[in-house]
Design a protein around this motif. Structure first.
Motif, mmCIF file in Angstrom:
data_model
loop_
_atom_site.group_PDB
_atom_site.id
_atom_site.type_symbol
_atom_site.label_atom_id
_atom_site.label_comp_id
_atom_site.label_asym_id
_atom_site.label_seq_id
_atom_site.Cartn_x
_atom_site.Cartn_y
_atom_site.Cartn_z
ATOM 1 N N MET A 1 -16.993 -9.308 -19.092
ATOM 2 C CA MET A 1 -17.694 -8.194 -18.956
ATOM 3 C C MET A 1 -17.366 -7.061 -17.740
ATOM 4 S SD MET A 1 -20.525 -9.062 -22.006
ATOM 5 C CE MET A 1 -20.995 -7.240 -22.346
ATOM 6 N N PRO A 31 -19.887 -0.299 -27.566
ATOM 7 C CA PRO A 31 -21.057 -1.024 -27.334
ATOM 8 C C PRO A 31 -20.770 -2.524 -28.503
ATOM 9 C CG PRO A 31 -22.159 1.313 -27.840
ATOM 10 C CD PRO A 31 -20.312 0.985 -27.524
ATOM 11 N N GLN A 87 -25.730 -8.151 -21.150
ATOM 12 C CA GLN A 87 -24.579 -7.794 -20.420
ATOM 13 C C GLN A 87 -23.949 -8.099 -18.685
ATOM 14 O OE1 GLN A 87 -24.024 -3.235 -21.090
ATOM 15 N NE2 GLN A 87 -23.408 -3.746 -22.502
ATOM 16 N N ALA A 88 -25.693 -8.570 -18.328
ATOM 17 C CA ALA A 88 -25.561 -9.204 -16.907
ATOM 18 C C ALA A 88 -27.376 -9.804 -16.613
ATOM 19 C CB ALA A 88 -25.763 -7.813 -16.054
ATOM 20 N N HIS A 102 -21.483 -9.946 -13.659
ATOM 21 C CA HIS A 102 -21.392 -9.435 -15.570
ATOM 22 C C HIS A 102 -21.317 -10.958 -16.104
ATOM 23 C CE1 HIS A 102 -19.869 -5.245 -14.173
ATOM 24 N NE2 HIS A 102 -20.983 -4.546 -15.302
ATOM 25 N N CYS A 111 -30.591 -5.842 -19.679
ATOM 26 C CA CYS A 111 -29.960 -5.447 -21.413
ATOM 27 C C CYS A 111 -30.127 -4.268 -21.030
ATOM 28 C CB CYS A 111 -30.317 -6.444 -22.537
ATOM 29 S SG CYS A 111 -29.996 -5.445 -24.525
ATOM 30 N N CYS A 147 -26.087 -1.351 -14.581
ATOM 31 C CA CYS A 147 -26.037 -2.663 -15.094
ATOM 32 C C CYS A 147 -25.589 -2.227 -12.908
ATOM 33 C CB CYS A 147 -24.736 -3.404 -15.862
ATOM 34 S SG CYS A 147 -25.091 -2.931 -17.661
ATOM 35 N N GLY A 151 -19.432 -5.507 -27.943
ATOM 36 C CA GLY A 151 -19.530 -7.091 -27.049
ATOM 37 C C GLY A 151 -20.636 -6.913 -26.597
ATOM 38 N N ASP A 209 -16.573 -2.324 -20.413
ATOM 39 C CA ASP A 209 -17.484 -1.986 -21.276
ATOM 40 C C ASP A 209 -18.992 -1.518 -20.642
ATOM 41 O OD1 ASP A 209 -15.382 -0.605 -22.852
ATOM 42 O OD2 ASP A 209 -14.741 -1.840 -24.309
ATOM 43 N N THR A 210 -19.477 -1.809 -20.082
ATOM 44 C CA THR A 210 -20.509 -2.812 -20.123
ATOM 45 C C THR A 210 -21.185 -1.302 -19.311
ATOM 46 O OG1 THR A 210 -20.169 -3.280 -17.521
ATOM 47 C CG2 THR A 210 -20.678 -4.954 -18.813
ATOM 48 N N HIS A 211 -21.961 -0.718 -19.684
ATOM 49 C CA HIS A 211 -23.716 0.389 -19.584
ATOM 50 C C HIS A 211 -23.696 0.279 -17.824
ATOM 51 C CE1 HIS A 211 -26.115 3.331 -19.576
ATOM 52 N NE2 HIS A 211 -25.956 3.458 -20.969
#
Length: 543
Positions: A152, A336, A343-344, A188, A364, A160, A339, A155-157
């Motif tokens: 990941m 979102p 995310q992390a 990640h 999250c 993070c 995935g 596309d992670t926010h």
């Protein structure tokens, strides 16, 4: 599968994370007739394919056993929910898809208690064998295996990155690979997702194997018991569409029904603690006292925060954002919905006195409320920007059990996880709570926090945290160990080649055999066990 099927070389009970691997590997050379029996339906469903679709399957009885525990004493007698996959792919079809192997020391511990051939050097080749990893082939990763492992990041926010900076403020290293050579640090998460879709063992292993003429798959069929003659397993009895049928195994019966299903089936078959079996009116076929004992699980504990910057709540907490995310997924298989919400995170020590990483962190970029079974959803998302930070102790000492409530196979067993029953586990999770508070007080995370909503700033002392933990701690759905691997029948259920002690032609190959729980999510170790178990059966592993 043809209705006249009445025998196979290998019968595999349970088409979950382990069973799909077993079916694919045992049928690969074309020499063996393999039968896979699954109680649930096919996994060909939109809400399984879409990675965040597990919010829909969480309370869906069509694909989920939806078990509940007995009241747990240390959690104020709360009942703990245990979703378990009742579908091809098993729990790997309804989970959050985090692919984590565990720490190398976990498997060294397995070997130290007598399970020869299960050290890190022994299991690593089977992890590599299963993987097509984003990082490509290397000494640590596979490049051409059935299971796609995605890093990941794309596309992670962006929030993070703020978590990573906060962790670095506390001295935790940022790792580019959470399944790499170093175990301690944050980064990640890796997930079993391929091109924006869940990549379970049903998709990765079973689906390509279905074209083989020597593999048959039955869905919608519940196995009621293992058939034993003398001390040899010779087949199973199943019920499908109300009809009973016996199916013979020419070579072996393999239980891959999971840490709840596999011991439950052994007990129904008269294999387990003699006194418990007699109490249910079941004839004792084989007295094996550890069946259903040694139940282990990871627990989790959350802190929730309202944020001063946008998070996924800003996107998914309103209809416009949901429509946008849906369109992005439909057109590009990105965004979102493509995935995991986890995310992390990473693996850290809650105190410098800890010998090795003892806490798994989850970050999250979304805060949500857990819904009720009536809503048929996992989460309720508000539009207020928010995020959560969670901690899960890696190696809990508490042990529970599973036992029969009825000789009727349709009645779920009693599940008593005894979470937090060991005093060291409570001490450790309180230590983790203080760690999360320190993370939230860093310059990095502090700059984006408007308010800590749970447990709230008034929770400060050990006693405060203990009270909150008892009210809010939950299972993270990693039950394991109920058919423990070991050297003797007094302390375990299977030997180091996964054969049930004292019986012939019967093995358990799934998370039930874990001697001790791995330090991370259990889906990847379960598939590794299946890869290694298949190698035993096919004579490919001579160690």
């Amino acid at each position: 599968m043809a209705n006249d099927m009445n025998s196979a070389d290998y019968i595999i009970v349970g088409g979950g994370s382990a069973g799909c691997v077993m079916a694919a590997r045992l049928s690969e050379n074309g020499r063996h007739k393999v039968l896979l029996i699954e109680a649930g339906p096919s996994d060909r469903r939109f809400d399984i394919d879409v990675p965040v679709g597990y919010a829909r399957t969480y309370f869906d009885a069509r694909v989920n056993w939806m078990f509940n525990s007995a009241p747990v004493p240390a959690l104020k007698d709360r009942v703990v929910y245990y979703p378990r996959g009742k579908v091809l792919g098993g729990s790997g079809s309804i989970n959050a898809m985090v692919f984590a192997r565990g720490q190398a020391e976990d498997f060294e511990d397995w070997e130290k208690v007598g399970n020869q051939g299960w050290g890190w050097r022994d299991v690593l080749p089977f992890y590599k064998k299963m993987e097509t990893h984003d990082f490509g082939a290397s000494d640590l990763h596979g490049g051409d295996g059935p299971m796609h492992v995605t890093q990941m990041g794309r596309d992670t926010h962006p929030i993070c990155e703020t978590f990573f900076k906060a962790a670095e403020e506390l001295g935790f290293k940022h790792l580019s690979d959470l399944n790499g050579a170093e175990a301690e640090g944050v980064g990640h998460y890796q997930v079993n997702i391929k091109k924006g879709q869940r990549h379970s063992s049903a998709k990765a292993y079973l689906r390509p194997a279905l074209k083989r003429g020597n593999l048959e798959v039955i869905t919608g069929a519940q196995v009621l018991k293992v058939l034993v003659e003398g001390k040899r397993a010779v087949g199973v009895q199943l019920r499908r569409d109300g009809i009973l049928q016996d199916v013979r195994a020419q070579r072996e019966v393999i239980l891959s029904a999971g840490a709840i299903g596999s011991p439950h089936l052994l007990l129904l078959s008269g294999i387990g603690p003699a006194a418990d079996l007699k109490a249910q009116g079941i004839d004792v076929v084989h007295d094996l006292p550890m069946v259903g004992q040694n139940l282990m699980d990871h627990i989790c504990y959350d802190h929730y925060f309202e944020a001063t910057v946008p998070t996924l709540n800003s996107e998914l907490g309103n209809w416009f954002g949901k429509i946008k995310a849906g369109a992005q997924y439909a057109l590009l298989r990105r965004g979102p919905l493509a995935g995991s919400l986890n995310q992390a995170g990473g693996f850290v020590r809650s105190s410098p006195s800890r010998a090795r990483p003892n806490i798994q962190l989850y970050f999250c970029p979304l805060a949500y409320e857990k819904a009720s079974p009536d809503s048929r959803e996992l989460i309720i998302v508000r539009s207020t920007p928010a995020f959560s930070l969670s901690a899960s102790p890696c190696r809990p000492k508490s042990r529970g059990y599973l036992r029969l409530k009825s000789r009727d196979a349709s009645v779920a067993p009693e599940i008593q996880p005894n979470l937090l029953s060991h005093p060291d586990d409570m001490a450790e999770i309180i230590e983790a709570a203080h760690l999360m508070r320190r993370l939230s007080n860093t310059k990095a995370l502090g700059s984006v926090i408007r308010l800590e909503t749970k447990p709230g700033p008034r929770t400060q002392s050990d006693a405060d945290f203990e009270a909150y933990v008892k009210e809010s701690t939950y299972s993270i759905f990693h039950p394991s160990g109920t058919c423990r691997m070991g050297t003797n029948a007094a302390e375990s259920v299977v030997d180091s080649r996964l054969r049930v002690h004292g019986l012939q032609s019967l093995r358990v190959i799934d998370s039930a055999i874990f001697p001790s729980i791995p330090s991370a999510n259990t889906n990847a170790p379960t598939m590794m066990v299946a890869e290694k178990g298949a190698a035993f059966l096919l004579g490919e592993d001579n160690r």
